[in-house]
Enzyme design. Structure first.
Site, short mmCIF file in Angstrom:
data_model
loop_
_atom_site.label_atom_id
_atom_site.label_comp_id
_atom_site.label_asym_id
_atom_site.label_seq_id
_atom_site.Cartn_x
_atom_site.Cartn_y
_atom_site.Cartn_z
N GLU A 13 -0.13 3.99 2.97
CA GLU A 13 -0.13 5.44 2.83
C GLU A 13 -1.20 6.20 3.62
O GLU A 13 -0.94 7.29 4.13
CB GLU A 13 -0.27 5.82 1.34
CG GLU A 13 0.88 5.36 0.48
CD GLU A 13 0.54 5.41 -1.01
OE1 GLU A 13 -0.24 4.55 -1.47
OE2 GLU A 13 1.01 6.32 -1.68
N ARG B 9 -3.88 11.88 -8.64
CA ARG B 9 -4.29 11.43 -7.31
C ARG B 9 -4.59 12.63 -6.41
O ARG B 9 -5.49 12.57 -5.56
CB ARG B 9 -3.23 10.52 -6.68
CG ARG B 9 -3.70 9.84 -5.41
CD ARG B 9 -2.71 8.80 -4.90
NE ARG B 9 -2.86 7.51 -5.58
CZ ARG B 9 -3.72 6.56 -5.22
NH1 ARG B 9 -4.52 6.74 -4.16
NH2 ARG B 9 -3.81 5.43 -5.88
N1 MTE Z 1 6.80 1.62 5.58
C1 MTE Z 1 8.14 1.50 5.78
N2 MTE Z 1 8.58 1.03 6.95
N3 MTE Z 1 9.03 1.85 4.80
C2 MTE Z 1 8.61 2.35 3.60
O1 MTE Z 1 9.43 2.65 2.72
N4 MTE Z 1 6.67 2.99 2.19
C3 MTE Z 1 5.29 3.43 2.18
C4 MTE Z 1 4.41 2.45 2.95
N5 MTE Z 1 4.98 2.17 4.24
C5 MTE Z 1 7.20 2.49 3.37
C6 MTE Z 1 6.32 2.08 4.41
C7 MTE Z 1 4.72 3.59 0.84
S1 MTE Z 1 5.01 5.03 0.00
C8 MTE Z 1 3.93 2.63 0.27
S2 MTE Z 1 3.21 2.87 -1.24
C9 MTE Z 1 3.69 1.35 0.93
O2 MTE Z 1 4.34 1.25 2.20
C10 MTE Z 1 4.18 0.24 0.02
O3 MTE Z 1 4.06 -1.02 0.58
P1 MTE Z 1 2.68 -1.85 0.61
O4 MTE Z 1 2.02 -1.67 -0.69
O5 MTE Z 1 3.15 -3.24 0.85
O6 MTE Z 1 1.90 -1.29 1.75
N1 HPA Z 2 0.31 5.23 -6.77
C1 HPA Z 2 1.62 4.94 -6.68
N2 HPA Z 2 2.39 4.74 -7.72
C2 HPA Z 2 1.82 4.84 -8.93
C3 HPA Z 2 0.47 5.13 -9.09
C4 HPA Z 2 -0.33 5.35 -7.95
O1 HPA Z 2 -1.54 5.61 -8.01
N3 HPA Z 2 0.21 5.17 -10.42
C5 HPA Z 2 1.39 4.91 -11.02
N4 HPA Z 2 2.36 4.71 -10.13
MO1 MOS Z 3 4.22 4.70 -2.37
S1 MOS Z 3 4.37 6.74 -2.71
O1 MOS Z 3 2.99 4.56 -3.65
O2 MOS Z 3 5.65 4.17 -3.10
#
Ligand code: MTE
Ligand code: HPA
Ligand code: MOS
Length: 789
Positions: free
Chosen positions: A739, A332
């Site tokens: 993210e 990534r």
């Molecule tokens: N927001 C909060 N409040 N707490 C979290 O742990 N994790 C982040 C983001 N936002 C997180 C957050 C990360 S690393 C990811 S990948 C996404 O939320 C995961 O949730 P989603 O796929 O439902 O957006």
């Molecule tokens: N993002 C987050 N988690 C993952 C991914 C990715 O692209 N690939 C495998 N685990």
């Molecule tokens: Mo988020 S780093 O893909 O849990």
């Protein structure tokens, strides 16, 4: 206000919660303390506490272990070692890789690696017992940094492909030689602790016939289930994992919740008692991996007017002692080396260093921020060298029409919203006026300087491990018209449950209050992917929608009969808790009337839904493919003020315009943008992970590790979501948000460089380390002020 979407009929009282501001379903409970986390569950009778004995050495042979004295303490039930594991002593998350023993065998590879697991009646007793466990080590030489690993050629091989991962286009070597301006150098980005408010925790309880049930604070219940089953030598049907909610995950619980769950399960097996393991903050910080530090060497060629003509870059991440997700994270990073810029001639390559550190892991952005940082540093240096506004250099390099819309890995950047965001944000933030004012301010202020910057972001949405892009849901309607929603995603504060409830309520045409989102459980929705890659809403949302559609189509004929339009079920509309036929508004049914009639008519009221992302894939050998379903975009204007006497800074104002498509719940998305941005500022300016010469973590608690506090939030914070921007082929036109906003924080670095540069003569090329702590800023100010030799 958000308009009611056209797909909702406008009668009677038609009102969908979709695309409208709404409360986080747990928001009030979070603030009152009523929200239940793993540790809040009622303690099962006979509950024991588990405690990890961790290696005190970065690298050592384990030559003797003796738990007899510990076991003689009353109240100590077990001290478990590797040989007590009935199944596989392995918790590595990538299929085919077995490099992560749950408990160390004869060698330890980092400080914090689990060596033994003490099980006793209280945490205090555990600590007492742990001190009595005799462990003898023969210390071995350790490799603690990326630099050392490069010197010694210590890299973690990719499990299936040759190292390094190379993505190449055009003739970068020739283009570099021909380029009028050359920018060469090295840069580093640092680690970051996840600092979720709830540390790692799991509780395991034995059920009948050797089955085990776990409550775990994990982003990936199915993987916890898999690892527990393997460690205990069971079929997965014997293991059930439930996630009430997490107090934050941020990637830190994608893979690294599994070992603690497996230890709790192992201890429950050994003692026949329920067992809980809950790390305190220091243990959590010492024993778990962090964001990968990255080192990069780059060579870039520019035209005199700031066009990036060629880029070559070599990246090495610090993987720590085992694979974990390091290769996916590196991928990534390489995919985001372009950010929003078209790179005509490019070669990026990456490797993962093996060091004697805890294994580094997923962290919001998953390598994207680290890759993007490199190209942003290159652009900042070029702008300084050429005395151009860095925002203008960025604009000149944006992806354009085909063929200049092709990423280095061959995916077309479709629906590029960067030019639009740039134009709208430049105007709304009054960038040009403020930049001129700042230059004036800087000319008249000796020790305080200001800076402003514009940061665009493009982030690819999809797991880059393509098969992971799938999700399931299981929707249950009871005869009284109330609904239980199960989906494969986990709630970590990001608002996924709120969004899924909204989608479900919209599809069934019921008020959100009638939909209860159940805790995530592997016996409700099986074989799930981690809630990660920002894809939770995209994937689970589609699955929820699919399940609801099945149920709606089953209920339609029932309602049609009651509404006296039998044989024309397609005319029935479900909305606002009612079923009706548009134009025949004199007769409406409550949703409950329909569900009761459906039950009486022997119609099934539960259904599963499933979704997989279509048409994505990437070939690692050729470095070509379409890894992402689409891109999310955003832009930020950041203004800072720096003290040249102390190196401290303030973030004076931030304007963000972020693309979330047609937001499912705009209040939730706005929260994600704010939180993501501030977490990014933390990574880049105040969070510094430090170790000593023996590899011991010096920053293992909040008194030495500084995350942004309320006072570090931008003083004037203006966050807007891009309007009229529906996305094709996603859940109700929305885009992932979790993210991408983190990377907008790179704008803070560019703004800091602007301010720091103002301490020196024109065209000062700023040398600013990351994170830009007060110490780093002060050093950069002093370098800028020093007359050039
Ligand atoms: N927001 C909060 N409040 N707490 C979290 O742990 N994790 C982040 C983001 N936002 C997180 C957050 C990360 S690393 C990811 S990948 C996404 O939320 C995961 O949730 P989603 O796929 O439902 O957006
Ligand atoms: N993002 C987050 N988690 C993952 C991914 C990715 O692209 N690939 C495998 N685990
Ligand atoms: Mo988020 S780093 O893909 O849990």
């Amino acid at each position: 206000m958000v308009a009611i979407p056209s797909e909702i009929p406008s009668q009677p009282e038609a009102r969908s919660p979709l695309h409208a501001p709404g409360l986080h379903e747990s928001g009030l409970k979070h603030t009152s303390g009523e929200a239940l986390y793993v540790d809040d569950l009622p303690a099962p009778p006979g509950l024991l506490v588990g405690h990890v004995i961790a290696s005190p050495h970065a690298h050592a042979r384990l030559v003797r272990r003796d738990a007899r004295r510990a076991l003689s303490l009353p109240g100590v039930h077990a001290v478990l070692f590797a040989q007590d594991i009935p199944g596989a002593n392995d918790v590595s998350p990538v299929r085919g890789v077995h490099d992560e023993p749950l408990l160390a065998t004869d060698e330890v590879h980092c400080i914090g690696q689990a060596v033994a697991f003490v099980v006793a009646e209280s945490a205090a007793l555990c600590r007492q017992a742990a001190a009595l466990v005799e462990l003898e080590y023969e210390v071995l030489p350790a490799c603690l940094t990326i630099g050392e690993a490069i010197e010694k050629s210590l890299f973690i091989p990719h499990p299936f492909y040759p190292n390094p991962h190379v993505i190449r286009r055009g003739e970068p070597e020739a283009a570099l030689i021909a380029a009028p301006v050359r920018i060469q150098g090295e840069c580093m980005t640092g680690a970051q602790d996840h600092f979720y408010l709830e540390t790692q925790v799991s509780q395991a309880v034995l059920e009948e016939d050797g089955a085990v049930r776990l409550w775990s604070s994990t982003q990936h219940p199915s993987e916890v289930q898999e690892k527990v089953a393997e460690v205990l030598g069971l079929g997965r049907h014997q293991v059930t994992v439930e996630v009430p909610r997490m107090g934050g995950g941020f990637g830190g619980k994608e893979t690294q919740a599994a070992p603690f769950a497996a230890l709790a399960a192992l201890a429950a097996y050994a003692t026949r008692r329920p067992v809980k393991v809950w790390l305190n903050r220091d243990q959590d910080m010492e024993q778990t991996g962090k964001r990968h530090p990255f080192w990069a060497r780059y060579d870039a060629g520019f035209s005199e007017d700031g066009r990036l003509l060629a880029l070559k870059a070599d990246l090495v991440s610090d993987g720590g002692w085992s694979n974990d997700l390091s290769h996916a994270i590196l991928d990534r990073a390489l995919f985001h080396m372009d950010n929003t810029y078209f790179l005509p001639h490019v070669e990026v390559r990456g490797r993962v260093a093996r060091t004697n550190q805890p294994s580094n892991t997923a962290f919001r952005g998953f390598g994207g921020p680290q890759g993007m940082y490199v190209v942003e540093e290159v652009i900042n240096r070029a702008a300084e060298r050429l005395a151009l506004d860095p925002a203008e250099v960025r604009r000149r390099n944006y992806y354009r029409e085909a063929p200049e819309n092709q990423t280095h890995y061959g995916q077309a950047v479709e629906g590029n919203r960067i030019p639009r965001i740039h134009a709208e944000l430049m105007t709304s933030s009054e960038y040009a006026r403020r930049r001129a004012e700042i230059d004036q301010f800087n000319a008249s202020s000796q020790w305080t300087k200001r800076g402003i910057a514009y940061q665009p972001v493009k982030f690819g949405i999809s797991f880059t491990t393509s098969f992971l892009n799938q999700a399931g849901a299981f929707v249950v309607i009871y005869a009284d018209g109330t609904v239980q929603l199960n989906h494969g995603g986990t709630e970590m504060g990001q608002g996924l449950h709120t969004k899924m409830r909204t989608v479900c309520a919209h599809e069934l045409g019921v008020p959100v209050e009638h939909v209860r989102v159940m805790t995530t459980a592997t016996d409700k929705v099986p074989n799930t992917s981690a809630t990660a890659a920002s894809s939770g809403s995209d994937l689970n949302g589609m699955a929820v929608k699919a399940a609801c559609e099945v149920l709606r189509e089953r209920m339609r004929p029932v309602a049609a009969k009651l509404l006296q339009v039998e044989g024309e079920p397609e005319r029935v509309v479900f909305s606002a808790g009612k079923a009706f036929v548009p134009g025949l508004a004199q007769r409406t049914l409550s949703f409950e009337e329909v569900t009761r009639a459906a039950y009486a008519a022997q119609v099934s009221l539960s259904a599963t839904g499933y979704y997989r992302t279509p048409d994505i894939g990437y070939d690692r050998m050729t470095g070509r493919g379409k890894p992402f379903h689409y891109y999310a975009f955003g832009g930020a204007v950041v203004e800072v003020e720096v003290s040249g006497l102390t190196g401290e800074h303030r973030v004076r104002r931030v304007d963000i315009l972020h693309d979330v498509g047609s937001s499912l719940v705009p209040t939730i998305d706005k929260g994600q943008v704010e939180g993501g941005f501030i977490q990014g500022v933390g990574w880049l300016t105040c969070e510094e992970v430090l170790i000593d010469a023996k590899g011991r973590l010096l920053t293992h608690s909040p008194d030495t590790y500084k995350i942004p506090a309320l006072g570090d939030a931008p003083e004037d914070f203006r966050v807007a979501l891009l309007e009229r921007a529906p996305q094709e082929d996603t859940i109700h036109g929305s885009k992932a948000v979790g993210e991408p906003p983190l990377m907008l924080a790179i704008g803070a670095v560019t703004a800091l460089r602007h301010a720091i540069g103002a301490f020196g003569p024109p065209r000062t090329e700023v040398q600013l380390a990351s994170p830009a702590t007060p110490e780093a800023i002060l050093r950069a100010v002093e370098t800028a002020r020093a007359p050039k030799r």
